[in-house]
Design a protein around this motif. Structure first.
Motif, PDB file in Angstrom:
ATOM      1  N   VAL A 179       4.309   1.755   1.695  1.00 27.77           N
ATOM      2  CA  VAL A 179       5.211   2.711   1.056  1.00 27.77           C
ATOM      3  C   VAL A 179       4.795   4.117   1.465  1.00 27.77           C
ATOM      4  N   LEU A 180       5.747   4.883   1.981  1.00 27.55           N
ATOM      5  CA  LEU A 180       5.528   6.282   2.326  1.00 27.55           C
ATOM      6  C   LEU A 180       6.193   7.146   1.261  1.00 27.55           C
ATOM      7  N   THR A 181       5.554   8.240   0.908  1.00 25.06           N
ATOM      8  CA  THR A 181       6.064   9.061  -0.186  1.00 25.06           C
ATOM      9  C   THR A 181       7.016  10.166   0.277  1.00 25.06           C
ATOM     10  N   LYS A 182       7.391  10.128   1.558  1.00 22.47           N
ATOM     11  CA  LYS A 182       8.443  10.991   2.086  1.00 22.47           C
ATOM     12  C   LYS A 182       8.861  10.418   3.428  1.00 22.47           C
ATOM     13  N   VAL A 194       0.850  -1.182   0.000  1.00 20.21           N
ATOM     14  CA  VAL A 194       0.000   0.000   0.000  1.00 20.21           C
ATOM     15  C   VAL A 194       0.889   1.237   0.000  1.00 20.21           C
ATOM     16  N   THR A 195       0.648   2.131  -0.954  1.00 16.82           N
ATOM     17  CA  THR A 195       1.315   3.426  -0.954  1.00 16.82           C
ATOM     18  C   THR A 195       0.402   4.421  -0.256  1.00 16.82           C
ATOM     19  N   ALA A 196       0.819   4.885   0.900  1.00 20.68           N
ATOM     20  CA  ALA A 196      -0.013   5.780   1.714  1.00 20.68           C
ATOM     21  C   ALA A 196       0.364   7.224   1.411  1.00 20.68           C
ATOM     22  N   ARG A 204      11.661   1.944  -8.688  1.00 22.94           N
ATOM     23  CA  ARG A 204      11.811   1.655  -7.257  1.00 22.94           C
ATOM     24  C   ARG A 204      10.639   0.821  -6.737  1.00 22.94           C
ATOM     25  N   HIS A 205       9.432   1.112  -7.222  1.00 20.11           N
ATOM     26  CA  HIS A 205       8.276   0.288  -6.839  1.00 20.11           C
ATOM     27  C   HIS A 205       8.440  -1.131  -7.377  1.00 20.11           C
ATOM     28  N   THR A 206       8.865  -1.246  -8.626  1.00 23.02           N
ATOM     29  CA  THR A 206       9.053  -2.566  -9.231  1.00 23.02           C
ATOM     30  C   THR A 206      10.089  -3.376  -8.465  1.00 23.02           C
ATOM     31  N   ALA A 207      11.167  -2.719  -8.048  1.00 21.32           N
ATOM     32  CA  ALA A 207      12.201  -3.410  -7.279  1.00 21.32           C
ATOM     33  C   ALA A 207      11.659  -3.897  -5.940  1.00 21.32           C
ATOM     34  N   THR A 233       8.616   1.476   3.797  1.00 24.17           N
ATOM     35  CA  THR A 233       9.647   1.812   2.814  1.00 24.17           C
ATOM     36  C   THR A 233       9.330   3.192   2.253  1.00 24.17           C
ATOM     37  N   VAL A 234      10.333   4.032   2.134  1.00 24.05           N
ATOM     38  CA  VAL A 234      10.125   5.364   1.561  1.00 24.05           C
ATOM     39  C   VAL A 234      10.460   5.336   0.077  1.00 24.05           C
TER      40      VAL A 234
END
Length: 291
Positions: free
Chosen positions: A55-58, A33-35, A274-277, A70-71
Motif C-alpha cells: 500500500v502506497l500512501t500517495k 505492507v503500508t510503505a 479502504r484498508h479493511t476492504a 494499491t494507493v
C-alpha cells in the motif's frame, strides 16, 4: 506498516524485515505492507515480491498500473477549523494585531526552517503590518541544527518576533498553533524520496493557505490549486509567496477550500475502511486459490 526507523539502521532493518516477511509467507499468512517512506529503488521492488500487496500512501508514477501496489491515502486527523483570533486567545497572543506565518515539522535540516526564518525582516518591511513567525515541531536537546538555528535567530526569539514551540505536544495543541497563523510555509529540500507528508496534511486541517516547495514530497498537490509552489530555500520566492497570500484573499480562500476538500476525503475512518476492504479482497483471493 513499514519505516526503517522501526528497525534500527537501514541494513539491519532490511535483514530483520525480510526475515519476518519470509516467516509469514512460509506460514501462508497474507501480508500487506503500508510503505510510508517511498523512493524508487531495488528495495521497493523486492518488497513487492515478498508480500501480497504494498500500500502506497500517495500515487507514485513509476509504479502506476502495477497490480502489486494499491494507493490508499495517508489518514488525516479530523479537526474542525478554528478562527485565528480564537487560537491566538488560547495562546495568550492578545497584544496587538500581527500577520503570523507558521512552519511545522520535526527539526531536520531538510525542513528549511533556518532559510524560512531568514525572510522575516523582508516580509515585515513589505507586509504593512507587524509580522510574527512561528515554528512548531519537536526537537531533541541534542539537535545541532536546531541549536544553530536558535542561536542565529536569538534576537528575534527574545523579542518574540519569532516563536518556537519545540516540545512534543498533543495533536490538538499542534493544530491550535497552526490555526493561529495566517499562512504556513513548508520549505522542504527533499529530492530523494516521494513520501506522503503527514505534516502538510495536518496543516491543511487548520484551513490556512500553504506555501510549499516543488519537492517530490508534495507531488500530489498542484500549484495554485492546493498550494503555492516555490523552489526550495529560494528566499526571494518565499517572501513573494507569503506576500501574495497576504494580499490576495481570494486566492488564499480558494487554496484553503481545495485543501479542505482533500483532507475531508482522508479521515481516519474512511482510510480504515479502504484498508479493511483491501484485506477482505486479498482473503477472498486466497480462498478462491485454495478451491
Amino acid at each position: 506498516q513499514h519505516e526503517f526507523s522501526f528497525y534500527g539502521s537501514r541494513s539491519d532493518g532490511e535483514r530483520a524485515y525480510f526475515s519476518l516477511l519470509a516467516e509469514l509467507r512460509a506460514a501462508k499468512v497474507p501480508v500487506v505492507v503500508t510503505a510510508h517512506t517511498y523512493a524508487p529503488s531495488g528495495f521497493i521492488d523486492v518488497l513487492a515480491k515478498s508480500v501480497d500487496r504494498v500500500v502506497l500512501t500517495k500515487p507514485q508514477p513509476d509504479v502506476a498500473g502495477d497490480p502489486r501496489f494499491t494507493v490508499i491515502d495517508l489518514p488525516v486527523p479530523t479537526f474542525e477549523p478554528m478562527a485565528a483570533q480564537e487560537a491566538r486567545q488560547q495562546l495568550g497572543w492578545t497584544d496587538r494585531p500581527r500577520f503570523i506565518v507558521g512552519a511545522f515539522g520535526m527539526w531536520n535540516p531538510h525542513k528549511g526552517f533556518d532559510e524560512f526564518l531568514q525572510t522575516i525582516n523582508d516580509v515585515s518591511q513589505r507586509a504593512g503590518s507587524e509580522v510574527r513567525y512561528v515554528v512548531t515541531g519537536w526537537r531533541s536537546p541534542q539537535n545541532q541544527y536546531a541549536q544553530a538555528t536558535f542561536r542565529r535567530h536569538r534576537e528575534n526569539i527574545e523579542n518574540q518576533r519569532v516563536v518556537m514551540f519545540s516540545e512534543y505536544m498533543p495533536m490538538r495543541d499542534v493544530l491550535i498553533r497552526l490555526s493561529a497563523c495566517d499562512a504556513l510555509v513548508f520549505n522542504y529540500n527533499v529530492i530523494g524520496h516521494s513520501s506522503a507528508s503527514a505534516a502538510i496534511r495536518t496543516a491543511m486541517c487548520a484551513a490556512r493557505p500553504i506555501v510549499c516547495t516543488h519537492s517530490p514530497m508534495f507531488s500530489e498537490f498542484e500549484h495554485e490549486k492546493h498550494v503555492l509552489k516555490i523552489a526550495a530555500n529560494d528566499k526571494p520566492a518565499i517572501i513573494e509567496a507569503i506576500l501574495r497570500l497576504q494580499q490576495d484573499k481570494e486566492l488564499s480562500q480558494r487554496l484553503v477550500q481545495q485543501c479542505r476538500e482533500f483532507v475531508m476525503r482522508c479521515s481516519p475512518q474512511q482510510i480504515a475502511q479502504r484498508h479493511t476492504a483491501l484485506y477482505a479482497e486479498l482473503l477472498q483471493e486466497k480462498r478462491e486459490n485454495k478451491t
